[in-house]
Scaffold this active site. Structure first.
Site, PDB file in Angstrom:
ATOM      1  N   TYR A 286       0.877  -1.180   0.000  1.00  0.00           N
ATOM      2  CA  TYR A 286       0.000   0.000   0.000  1.00  0.00           C
ATOM      3  C   TYR A 286       0.906   1.219   0.000  1.00  0.00           C
ATOM      4  CZ  TYR A 286      -4.124  -2.766   1.296  1.00  0.00           C
ATOM      5  OH  TYR A 286      -5.154  -3.651   1.306  1.00  0.00           O
ATOM      6  N   PRO A 362      -8.751   0.589   3.473  1.00  0.00           N
ATOM      7  CA  PRO A 362      -8.528  -0.859   3.442  1.00  0.00           C
ATOM      8  C   PRO A 362      -7.338  -1.295   4.288  1.00  0.00           C
ATOM      9  CG  PRO A 362      -8.408   0.100   1.212  1.00  0.00           C
ATOM     10  CD  PRO A 362      -8.481   1.230   2.188  1.00  0.00           C
TER      11      PRO A 362
HETATM   12  P1  FAD Z   1     -18.542  -5.495  -2.738  1.00  0.00           P
HETATM   13  O1  FAD Z   1     -17.415  -6.437  -2.595  1.00  0.00           O
HETATM   14  O2  FAD Z   1     -18.260  -4.157  -3.286  1.00  0.00           O
HETATM   15  O3  FAD Z   1     -19.658  -6.198  -3.618  1.00  0.00           O
HETATM   16  C1  FAD Z   1     -20.763  -5.503  -4.139  1.00  0.00           C
HETATM   17  C2  FAD Z   1     -21.259  -6.215  -5.387  1.00  0.00           C
HETATM   18  O4  FAD Z   1     -22.513  -5.639  -5.792  1.00  0.00           O
HETATM   19  C3  FAD Z   1     -20.305  -6.056  -6.558  1.00  0.00           C
HETATM   20  O5  FAD Z   1     -20.019  -7.312  -7.098  1.00  0.00           O
HETATM   21  C4  FAD Z   1     -21.079  -5.143  -7.519  1.00  0.00           C
HETATM   22  O6  FAD Z   1     -20.736  -5.428  -8.843  1.00  0.00           O
HETATM   23  C5  FAD Z   1     -22.531  -5.491  -7.192  1.00  0.00           C
HETATM   24  N1  FAD Z   1     -23.504  -4.431  -7.541  1.00  0.00           N
HETATM   25  C6  FAD Z   1     -23.436  -3.120  -7.243  1.00  0.00           C
HETATM   26  N2  FAD Z   1     -24.530  -2.467  -7.702  1.00  0.00           N
HETATM   27  C7  FAD Z   1     -25.321  -3.383  -8.308  1.00  0.00           C
HETATM   28  C8  FAD Z   1     -26.583  -3.322  -8.984  1.00  0.00           C
HETATM   29  N3  FAD Z   1     -27.275  -2.169  -9.114  1.00  0.00           N
HETATM   30  N4  FAD Z   1     -27.099  -4.457  -9.494  1.00  0.00           N
HETATM   31  C9  FAD Z   1     -26.421  -5.632  -9.374  1.00  0.00           C
HETATM   32  N5  FAD Z   1     -25.224  -5.736  -8.734  1.00  0.00           N
HETATM   33  C10 FAD Z   1     -24.676  -4.635  -8.202  1.00  0.00           C
HETATM   34  N6  FAD Z   1     -11.257  -5.780   3.513  1.00  0.00           N
HETATM   35  C11 FAD Z   1     -10.764  -6.636   4.439  1.00  0.00           C
HETATM   36  O7  FAD Z   1     -11.494  -7.131   5.281  1.00  0.00           O
HETATM   37  N7  FAD Z   1      -9.453  -6.963   4.476  1.00  0.00           N
HETATM   38  C12 FAD Z   1      -8.577  -6.438   3.595  1.00  0.00           C
HETATM   39  O8  FAD Z   1      -7.388  -6.762   3.636  1.00  0.00           O
HETATM   40  C13 FAD Z   1      -9.060  -5.523   2.618  1.00  0.00           C
HETATM   41  N8  FAD Z   1      -8.223  -5.006   1.710  1.00  0.00           N
HETATM   42  C14 FAD Z   1      -8.752  -4.285   0.684  1.00  0.00           C
HETATM   43  C15 FAD Z   1      -7.885  -3.854  -0.285  1.00  0.00           C
HETATM   44  C16 FAD Z   1      -8.361  -3.163  -1.374  1.00  0.00           C
HETATM   45  C17 FAD Z   1      -7.405  -2.708  -2.394  1.00  0.00           C
HETATM   46  C18 FAD Z   1      -9.734  -2.909  -1.494  1.00  0.00           C
HETATM   47  C19 FAD Z   1     -10.246  -2.266  -2.717  1.00  0.00           C
HETATM   48  C20 FAD Z   1     -10.610  -3.308  -0.506  1.00  0.00           C
HETATM   49  C21 FAD Z   1     -10.123  -3.992   0.604  1.00  0.00           C
HETATM   50  N9  FAD Z   1     -10.955  -4.429   1.618  1.00  0.00           N
HETATM   51  C22 FAD Z   1     -10.455  -5.223   2.601  1.00  0.00           C
HETATM   52  C23 FAD Z   1     -12.377  -4.056   1.632  1.00  0.00           C
HETATM   53  C24 FAD Z   1     -13.264  -5.098   0.983  1.00  0.00           C
HETATM   54  O9  FAD Z   1     -12.887  -5.353  -0.341  1.00  0.00           O
HETATM   55  C25 FAD Z   1     -14.699  -4.636   1.003  1.00  0.00           C
HETATM   56  O10 FAD Z   1     -15.007  -4.166   2.284  1.00  0.00           O
HETATM   57  C26 FAD Z   1     -15.638  -5.787   0.670  1.00  0.00           C
HETATM   58  O11 FAD Z   1     -15.423  -6.252  -0.629  1.00  0.00           O
HETATM   59  C27 FAD Z   1     -17.082  -5.346   0.797  1.00  0.00           C
HETATM   60  O12 FAD Z   1     -17.917  -6.408   0.459  1.00  0.00           O
HETATM   61  P2  FAD Z   1     -19.383  -6.151  -0.033  1.00  0.00           P
HETATM   62  O13 FAD Z   1     -19.917  -7.505  -0.381  1.00  0.00           O
HETATM   63  O14 FAD Z   1     -20.117  -5.357   0.964  1.00  0.00           O
HETATM   64  O15 FAD Z   1     -19.269  -5.228  -1.346  1.00  0.00           O
END
Ligand code: FAD
Length: 663
Positions: A286, A362
């Site tokens: 990072y 993150p």
């Molecule tokens: P997301 O993973 O964002 O999933 C949301 C999904 O909804 C996506 O697939 C999207 O395409 C879909 N979507 C959105 N809108 C619509 C719609 N209108 N219709 C249909 N589908 C839709 N977290 C950790 O715990 N540990 C770590 O080490 C860590 N490192 C990270 C490093 C990086 C570089 C990044 C970018 C993030 C990191 N995170 C980490 C955070 C983690 O990635 C997120 O907190 C996590 O992915 C959130 O999960 P979620 O399911 O809530 O959302």
């Protein structure tokens, strides 16, 4: 556009990231009529989140696939802090332990999000034919408030677009990494494991884009930081973007930096980087790449940031140590936003989970963990409510349990993130101690040892000090502290995280104490009669509540854990209700467990009762919720109170049964 269709479903999940998949797991386990849609063509494969906290691994153990993470992941046991020494050369200032042997069998582990999604998807498939519908975009949402109070109604109408071959603007997903993926994070068979190959090719699509109108009883918006669902509901978010832009790069490093395979923070005049060793020889960096101009925190020029620029920044900060790479598996650039939605539910019919509720830096490695734990929490409750087993009012507890944790998450980030911003003169010396202090302050929360779920119908808290003195460390609202036990029938050992399987059932833990003691044996007989319904009324609390249709006849399972030496009592010394007989599967050998030291397994050391604060002779009675949080504790004779507790949560087969009639 192609044809339009109408359908009905009990639960619709929007978003198949970590939070949506966790919620979907419960739908699959409990046999709920559900659908999960995602606008992406394929699942995530590389990069993204990679840090797993111990509590998340405990959940994975209860879901049956924690071993896959341990097999592939990389464990981090300490964090090293590097700062310029007296001669200006980087020196290791501190090594901070980031593991605790006594709290959990699992440790901070790194494995990319794509693999985690693989494991959850496989588990969903093992339990049902629920599958993620990809290239499906939620487009409009209507909610009929008048129907909100009737649990059998379909108050939610979502119009979705099922993208066809004719659609030229297929989104590659939303969120902070969308652009960088387009800019060339190449995914192919050579950088994926074989079990992901089948998901590599986008699914077959209809010729023409179609529109479908879906009516749902419940909706879970797991659609990430830019949550579409949240926007449709006009739920405001509080907070803002910070002015720091970071690059992230996953590479096979070529470097003589001694801690390249250990978690490290390197901090010198040129900036601060975070080094995170990963699976398959990868290391994540990072790197701060830019600071927005004051007042322009919503605008930065992403196109200026490239892997080459990130490489140069790492070289500058790690110097005089060398750094380069030939292999880059993934990279992205992001701006830290610290935001929290003001609400996580609308009328307990529409829920938000994961990044849709909270976003932060993150670098704490918490977003995915928190998101999965949100999905896990809301998932079992909705699944059981739809199955008709759980009283719908219990859905209130999603917000009351998870929202305060989202606030704590942001509080942690506000303390943690500034440690990584560019160093100010004189700060380096105090860096290690400052970081250690913040890490320690939030450790219980971050690793998930303590979640502090408040009192509710699901969590019966003590009303006065020492009310639960017989089970001092079994605290309602907290998780069952993992211990290793011996199965009475076969002598094999197992962690409670696995024994308390996430299958949708509540569990009564009969902590039977020492049944060699005749009085104690009599107490167990009496308890068993009450559990079996061998009382005046003939009603058993185990058969009092509606079944989980198609899965379990009773939403309650019973596990007995005793303290008699393993060799001194027999499986058949326990009353039959505690080890029931099934005409096909025989006796339930997996129901009786022993807290006794075991020669071949040093983790099974006969200290479970001590860790739980329970008297080894007298035992206790505990109810564990389907997510392994403790709901209720009592003494072995407290079946009436136990039934009161369950009556407040589960739906009775016969609404007129009252507790007194049980006994
Ligand atoms: P997301 O993973 O964002 O999933 C949301 C999904 O909804 C996506 O697939 C999207 O395409 C879909 N979507 C959105 N809108 C619509 C719609 N209108 N219709 C249909 N589908 C839709 N977290 C950790 O715990 N540990 C770590 O080490 C860590 N490192 C990270 C490093 C990086 C570089 C990044 C970018 C993030 C990191 N995170 C980490 C955070 C983690 O990635 C997120 O907190 C996590 O992915 C959130 O999960 P979620 O399911 O809530 O959302």
């Amino acid at each position: 556009e192609g044809k339009s269709a109408h359908s009905q479903i009990d639960v619709l999940i929007i978003g198949a990231g970590p939070s949506g998949l966790m919620a979907a797991y419960w739908m699959a386990r409990c046999g709920v009529n559900a659908r999960i849609i995602d606008n992406r063509d394929t699942k995530v494969f590389l990069g993204h989140a990679d840090g797993l906290r111990a509590r998340t691994l405990e959940l994975f153990d209860s879901m049956g696939f924690q071993h896959r993470v341990l097999q592939e992941g990389s464990i981090s046991t300490e964090a090293n802090i590097w700062v310029p020494g007296p001669q200006g050369k980087l020196v290791r200032q501190a090594q901070i332990d980031i593991f605790r042997v006594d709290e959990s069998p699992f440790h901070n582990t790194r494995l990319n999000q794509g693999r985690i999604e693989r494991f959850i998807l496989d588990s969903i498939r093992e339990n049902s034919d629920l599958d993620v519908e990809r290239s499906v975009i939620a487009d409009s949402l209507e909610y009929d408030e008048d129907l909100g109070n009737d649990p059998n109604s379909y108050p939610i109408t979502v119009k979705v677009r099922v993208l066809g071959e004719d659609d030229l603007n297929r989104p590659r997903g939303q969120g902070i990494d969308a652009e960088s993926e387009a800019a060339g994070n190449e995914i192919n068979r050579s950088n994926l494991l074989p079990d992901d190959w089948a998901d590599l090719a986008p699914r077959k699509k209809p010729q023409k884009t179609q529109v479908e109108t879906i009516k749902a009883k419940y909706l879970i918006g797991c659609d990430g930081a830019h949550s579409w669902t949240r926007k449709q509901l006009n739920i405001p978010v509080e907070g803002s973007n910070t002015d720091h832009i970071w690059g992230v790069i996953d590479v096979i490093p070529l470097s003589d930096f001694p801690d390249i395979r250990r978690v490290s923070v390197v901090n010198n005049a040129a900036g601060t980087i975070l080094v995170i060793p990963r699976e398959r020889g990868l290391v994540r960096f990072y790197v701060p790449v830019q600071t927005c101009e004051a007042g322009a925190t919503d605008r930065f020029d992403r196109s200026k940031i490239t892997p080459e620029l990130i490489r140069e920044r790492v070289q500058g900060i790690l110097a005089p140590f060398t750094f380069d790479f030939k292999e880059c598996s993934w990279w992205t650039v992001y701006q830290v936003g610290q935001r929290i939605a003001t609400q996580s539910t609308k009328d307990n019919r529409i829920f938000l989970a994961g990044d849709a509720v909270h976003t932060h830096s993150p670098k704490m490695g918490l977003g995915m963990n928190m998101s999965m734990q949100d999905g896990f929490n809301v998932g079992w409750k909705i699944a059981l409510a739809v199955a008709g087993t759980l009283q719908p009012e219990i859905l209130d507890t999603y917000a009351s349990e998870r929202h305060p944790l989202a606030e704590m998450l942001l509080d942690f980030d506000r303390h943690w993130s500034p440690m990584f911003t560019d160093p100010k003169p004189g700060v380096a010396d105090t860096k290690a101690s400052e970081m250690a202090l913040v890490a320690r302050r939030f450790e219980d929360f971050a690793d998930g040892w303590k979640v502090f779920y408040p009192a509710s119908s699901l969590v019966r808290k003590a009303e006065y000090d020492d009310e639960f003195a017989f089970a001092r460390h079994m605290i309602p609202g907290e998780r069952v502290r993992p211990v290793r036990l011996r199965n009475h029938a076969d002598g094999g050992t197992r962690w409670t995280t696995r024994a308390l399987e996430s299958d949708g059932r509540f569990r009564i833990l009969v902590l039977a104490g020492d049944i060699r003691n005749p009085m104690q044996k009599q107490r167990i007989e009496t308890l068993s009669q009450a559990l079996a319904g061998q009382t005046r009324s003939g009603i058993s609390p185990l058969s009092r509540y509606l079944e989980i249709h198609g899965r379990f006849k009773s939403p309650i399972d019973v596990l007995t854990i005793h303290t008699s030496p393993w060799k001194e009592v027999e499986f058949f010394d326990f009353p039959e209700i505690l080890r029931p007989f099934d005409p096909v599967n025989g006796w339930a050998y997996d129901k009786i467990w022993c807290d006794d030291a075991c020669m071949f397994d040093r983790y099974c050391d006969g200290t479970a009762y001590e860790k739980w604060g329970v008297d080894r002779v007298l035992g206790a009675l505990v109810v564990v919720r389907p997510d392994q949080y403790i709901g209720w504790v009592g003494e072995l004779g407290d079946v009436e109170e136990l039934t009161h507790y369950l009556d407040g949560i589960l739906v009775k087969k016969s609404p007129t049964d009252d507790v007194e009639a049980v006994l």
